[in-house]
Design an enzyme around this catalytic site. Structure first.
Site, PDB file in Angstrom:
ATOM      1  N   HIS A  43       0.789  -1.263   0.166  1.00 39.47           N
ATOM      2  CA  HIS A  43       0.059   0.134   0.066  1.00 39.47           C
ATOM      3  C   HIS A  43       0.792   1.100  -0.086  1.00 39.47           C
ATOM      4  O   HIS A  43       1.013   1.647   1.149  1.00 39.47           O
ATOM      5  CB  HIS A  43      -0.867   0.085   1.135  1.00 39.47           C
ATOM      6  CG  HIS A  43      -1.893   1.015   1.241  1.00 39.47           C
ATOM      7  ND1 HIS A  43      -3.001   0.995   1.946  1.00 39.47           N
ATOM      8  CD2 HIS A  43      -2.012   2.373   0.666  1.00 39.47           C
ATOM      9  CE1 HIS A  43      -3.934   2.146   1.632  1.00 39.47           C
ATOM     10  NE2 HIS A  43      -3.198   2.752   0.957  1.00 39.47           N
ATOM     11  N   GLU A  70      -2.863  -1.696  -3.243  1.00 41.43           N
ATOM     12  CA  GLU A  70      -3.891  -1.042  -2.779  1.00 41.43           C
ATOM     13  C   GLU A  70      -3.619   0.438  -2.595  1.00 41.43           C
ATOM     14  O   GLU A  70      -2.320   0.701  -2.082  1.00 41.43           O
ATOM     15  CB  GLU A  70      -4.337  -1.806  -1.537  1.00 41.43           C
ATOM     16  CG  GLU A  70      -3.416  -1.895  -0.245  1.00 41.43           C
ATOM     17  CD  GLU A  70      -4.037  -2.420   0.866  1.00 41.43           C
ATOM     18  OE1 GLU A  70      -4.889  -3.366   0.545  1.00 41.43           O
ATOM     19  OE2 GLU A  70      -3.665  -2.384   1.983  1.00 41.43           O
ATOM     20  N   HIS A 190      -7.762  -6.308   7.257  1.00 38.05           N
ATOM     21  CA  HIS A 190      -7.791  -5.460   8.407  1.00 38.05           C
ATOM     22  C   HIS A 190      -7.989  -6.154   9.674  1.00 38.05           C
ATOM     23  O   HIS A 190      -9.222  -6.637   9.739  1.00 38.05           O
ATOM     24  CB  HIS A 190      -8.636  -4.006   8.186  1.00 38.05           C
ATOM     25  CG  HIS A 190      -7.958  -2.933   8.812  1.00 38.05           C
ATOM     26  ND1 HIS A 190      -7.053  -2.213   8.092  1.00 38.05           N
ATOM     27  CD2 HIS A 190      -8.152  -2.501   9.900  1.00 38.05           C
ATOM     28  CE1 HIS A 190      -6.626  -1.244   8.758  1.00 38.05           C
ATOM     29  NE2 HIS A 190      -7.230  -1.511  10.121  1.00 38.05           N
TER      30      HIS A 190
END
Length: 237
Positions: A43, A70, A190
């Site tokens: 990310h 991401e 997450h």
């Protein structure tokens, strides 16, 4: 089979804290693959406080498993993804200074915005995923926008799991059934950990991929990276 994608942002954070190249992000990613991970997630954020654009370019030709990038679809992010052409791009609604992802997209309000970006990625053969809360409408509008998959934001599940696994699971089970009925693929991520992962997988075995970083890296401090990856894979059996 649910694939395990290891998010290596925390490895980059550790490297960046001292400068230099220890630990080496590319070596860790390749070791994760060798130890059984089926994917690597990064990310990159605008301030490059963990993964840097240079890491993304270095990783792409070396990885043998799925590569998932991401991030928020800024112009720089879109350009990076189009140049690198990962297996998958996951769009998240993070602001530039956000510590970590903490909510999914309002896919209804952002339908036109997401549709245009997803089409651009899909036109060059990149699988698309949209980060959403466990909400039926959010999933439905992600499908309307043209996403191949949704990634469910699982922090609410992880938080409530310690008190009531059944209650924690309920909204996720409902939204995953919606995604399945629409023919969409399903990812999750997450705050998933060895504490809560097996329960989620046992009740939603059609999850295509889980992306796990913080908990996995933390567990590796005690168990070592290879054993930790094997333990996470066992939770997905």
């Amino acid at each position: 089979m649910t694939k395990l994608s290891v998010n290596i942002n925390k490895i980059a954070t550790l490297r960046n804290s001292r400068g230099g190249d220890v630990p080496n992000v590319v070596k860790v990613a390749l070791d994760c693959e060798a130890f059984g991970a089926e994917g690597i997630t990064v990310h990159p954020r605008p301030d490059e406080r963990h993964i840097r654009q240079a890491d993304v370019y270095e990783l792409r030709p070396l990885l043998q498993t799925e590569f998932n990038i991401e991030g928020y679809p800024s112009k720089d992010f879109i350009d990076l993804v189009l140049k690198v052409k990962p297996t998958q791009v996951t769009l998240v609604p993070d602001s530039p200074d956000q510590l970590t992802s903490n909510a999914g997209w309002d896919t209804k309000s952002n339908l036109e915005f997401l549709s245009e970006i997803l089409e651009e990625f899909k036109s060059v053969g990149i699988r698309t995923s949209v980060f959403v809360d466990p909400d039926k409408e959010a999933v439905e509008y992600a499908a309307r926008a043209g996403a191949d998959r949704v990634e469910l934001y699982t922090e609410p599940y992880a938080t409530l799991y310690v008190k009531s696994p059944e209650e924690a699971l309920a909204p996720f089970l409902a939204s995953t059934k919606t995604a399945r009925s629409l023919g969409m693929g399903l990812n999750a991520g997450h705050d998933l950990s060895l504490v809560n992962l097996a329960y989620l997988h046992n009740h939603i075995p059609w999850i295509d991929e889980v992306s796990i970083g913080h908990a996995l890296v933390s567990d590796a401090l005690y168990m070592g990276l290879e054993k930790t990856i094997q333990e996470y894979k066992k939770a997905l059996l």
